[in-house]
Scaffold this motif. Sequence first.
Motif, PDB file in Angstrom:
ATOM      1  N   ARG A 333       0.851  -1.187   0.000  1.00 18.31           N
ATOM      2  CA  ARG A 333       0.000   0.000   0.000  1.00 18.31           C
ATOM      3  C   ARG A 333       0.882   1.230   0.000  1.00 18.31           C
ATOM      4  NH1 ARG A 333      -4.080   1.341   4.869  1.00 18.31           N
ATOM      5  NH2 ARG A 333      -2.167   1.951   5.930  1.00 18.31           N
ATOM      6  N   ASP A 336       0.209   5.913   3.720  1.00 17.50           N
ATOM      7  CA  ASP A 336      -1.005   6.467   4.327  1.00 17.50           C
ATOM      8  C   ASP A 336      -0.571   7.294   5.535  1.00 17.50           C
ATOM      9  OD1 ASP A 336      -3.397   7.049   5.499  1.00 17.50           O
ATOM     10  OD2 ASP A 336      -4.114   4.997   5.637  1.00 17.50           O
ATOM     11  N   ARG A 359      -4.481  13.393   4.044  1.00 13.91           N
ATOM     12  CA  ARG A 359      -4.002  12.075   4.455  1.00 13.91           C
ATOM     13  C   ARG A 359      -3.809  11.179   3.239  1.00 13.91           C
ATOM     14  NH1 ARG A 359      -7.634   7.779   7.870  1.00 13.91           N
ATOM     15  NH2 ARG A 359      -6.106   6.168   7.413  1.00 13.91           N
ATOM     16  N   MET A 430      -8.151   0.766  -2.132  1.00 10.34           N
ATOM     17  CA  MET A 430      -8.792   0.516  -0.841  1.00 10.34           C
ATOM     18  C   MET A 430     -10.150   1.173  -0.856  1.00 10.34           C
ATOM     19  SD  MET A 430      -6.151   0.504   2.271  1.00 10.34           S
ATOM     20  CE  MET A 430      -7.441  -0.165   3.315  1.00 10.34           C
ATOM     21  N   GLU A 432     -12.483   2.490   1.586  1.00  4.74           N
ATOM     22  CA  GLU A 432     -12.546   2.808   3.020  1.00  4.74           C
ATOM     23  C   GLU A 432     -13.218   4.157   3.279  1.00  4.74           C
ATOM     24  OE1 GLU A 432      -8.612   2.887   4.741  1.00  4.74           O
ATOM     25  OE2 GLU A 432      -7.710   3.715   2.937  1.00  4.74           O
ATOM     26  N   ASP A 456     -11.444   2.461   8.629  1.00  2.00           N
ATOM     27  CA  ASP A 456     -11.859   3.802   8.225  1.00  2.00           C
ATOM     28  C   ASP A 456     -13.299   3.826   7.728  1.00  2.00           C
ATOM     29  OD1 ASP A 456      -9.723   5.590   8.761  1.00  2.00           O
ATOM     30  OD2 ASP A 456      -8.553   4.532   7.251  1.00  2.00           O
ATOM     31  N   ARG A 466     -12.162   6.698  15.153  1.00  2.00           N
ATOM     32  CA  ARG A 466     -11.697   5.361  15.523  1.00  2.00           C
ATOM     33  C   ARG A 466     -10.745   5.350  16.705  1.00  2.00           C
ATOM     34  NH1 ARG A 466      -8.006   3.792  10.236  1.00  2.00           N
ATOM     35  NH2 ARG A 466      -6.924   2.346  11.588  1.00  2.00           N
TER      36      ARG A 466
HETATM   37 MG    MG Z   1      -7.494   3.017   6.450  1.00  6.22          MG
END
Ligand code: MG
Length: 573
Positions: A333, A336, A359, A430, A432, A456, A466
């Motif tokens: 990935r 992030d 982000r 992703m 999310e 997420d 979260r």
């Molecule tokens: Mg995430």
Amino acid sequence: MLYKGIAASDGIAIGKAFVIEDEEFSAVKKPIAKEDVHSEIEKFKNAVIDTKLELEKAKGKVAKHFGKKHVKLFEAYIFIAEDPTFEKDVISKINKELINAEYALYNVIEKYSQVFDKIEDEYFRERGKDILDVGKKIMKHITGAHKKMLSEVTEHSIVFANNLTPTDTIVMKEENVLAFATNMGGVTSHTAIMARAMEIPAVVGMKDITTHAIHGQTVIIDGNEGVVIIDPDEDTITNYKRRQQLYIGEIKELSKYMDLPAVTTDGKKIVVASNIEIPEETKSVISHGSEGIGLFRTEYLFLNRREFPSEEEQFESYRMVVEKVFPNSVVIRTIDLGGDKLLPYFNLKEERNPFMGLRAIRFCLRHPEVFKIQLRAILRASVFGNVKIMYPMISGIDELRAANYLLNEVKKELSSKTIQYDENVEVGVMIEIPSAALTVDILVKEADFLSIGTNDLIQYTVAVDRINEYVTNLYDPLHLSILRLLKTIIDTGQKAGKWVSMCGEMAGDPLYTEILLGLGLEHFSVVSSSVLRTKKEVRRVNLAAAKKMADEILNDPSKRDIILRKIKQRRKH
Ligand code: MG
Ligand code: PEP
């Protein structure tokens, strides 16, 4: 005394509490006699030496775990502590003003910090915080008040802290910490995720546990149930020792699933892969019988250091992981960063809502110079095994196209220099963010696979932070909105002939395995320590019955609790 928190990482530990106090920087001004000047100066000088030793020790630990390139922060701290002007300023203050060492230090550091605070350039302004950090460390050594810090943690203790960062968890692993409990945090905070990856029992979101725990007291942490017991009596200790043995027995029993495939009772083969954060976890991927890596959170390569890792350094990390896991695949990935993973060395403004701010892919598209280096490193590593690329936090098709545009540019650049890469490297997205889930039919046409990030997806869909312990009760993976989104994503992906994985924490919770299978999920990516348990769950599920259960809960959400009870009951046997 028994306290309830959020069960963040499995396991039971019994040991002595190591309570980390919140550090604040202050000192009281005390006049001193002329004949005491020498001893005050010595006190200060000795504290500087002790601080340097402490920093050298921490530097060694970080170098061991993260590699030499990650020690720059500590080197900078040591540089500040050794700065002759700084030393001269404090000594001259003690001398001229006849004041105690603590106050002289406090005064000098405060003045330096104020100067840095006024600097426009964020990078240099940030350096003011480094000076303050060093000041706090020296102060601790002068006063001997000995506020406990993580860097001093003793082996086999149980850490209590207001909050810990994901990388603190790695330090705790290195120091053989038995378990930890924090006031802050939720089950999908990256500190909790890291605790599971490092297999350290943990309870988070305890609100004020640090005010109850006393340093050195016997404590019990039950990470399975989210319980902390302070100063237990003998009977309780005996009881928990028995539970501990039972738990260890259960874990041992799981090893029989090592070489067994994850296949349902009616013959459906399911893939169970691992999530990793640091390359060292590859060992755990292999030792837990995982089928590759479904999520490599590469941003950890960028944390705890002073500048971006170079292309070469990234390439070596990716290549190492990819080669070790071959012939299984590695989903790398792209970074992030942001949210609860901040970069101290990059000129980014502080954000009020970091989880909804600049982000992940947003940061990368804003800084293509950083993104392209990572893409180049990943592509170069792709010839050493089975690599797939995945973008985090895609909110719509434009972002996917923009990311792919940069990827193609990098591919062209590599081709023009005849540098090899896997031309058929799969590129996934992703899912999310609700906007991605709701437009997944469009995204899937331009992606090779999808991976559902429930951590997420739940936080954004139900609007529950979260990592906020005050709203954890609302963080519900079985919320009807989530189940509907999951169904849409899985069905749409599969109809388009693409594979759909889930790499959020929901995938690794055995409570949800059956429902997820019922929703049609065929690829699970979980923390390595949950791989065997997930296989075990899959192997006792009948897919046809699971589908019926998923339909039932989708059509009549009031059945949710009954179904959950049934699952819990079944798992007991
Ligand atoms: Mg995430
Ligand atoms: C997720 O959001 O579910 C996910 C896997 O990504 P992260 O936890 O790193 O945000």
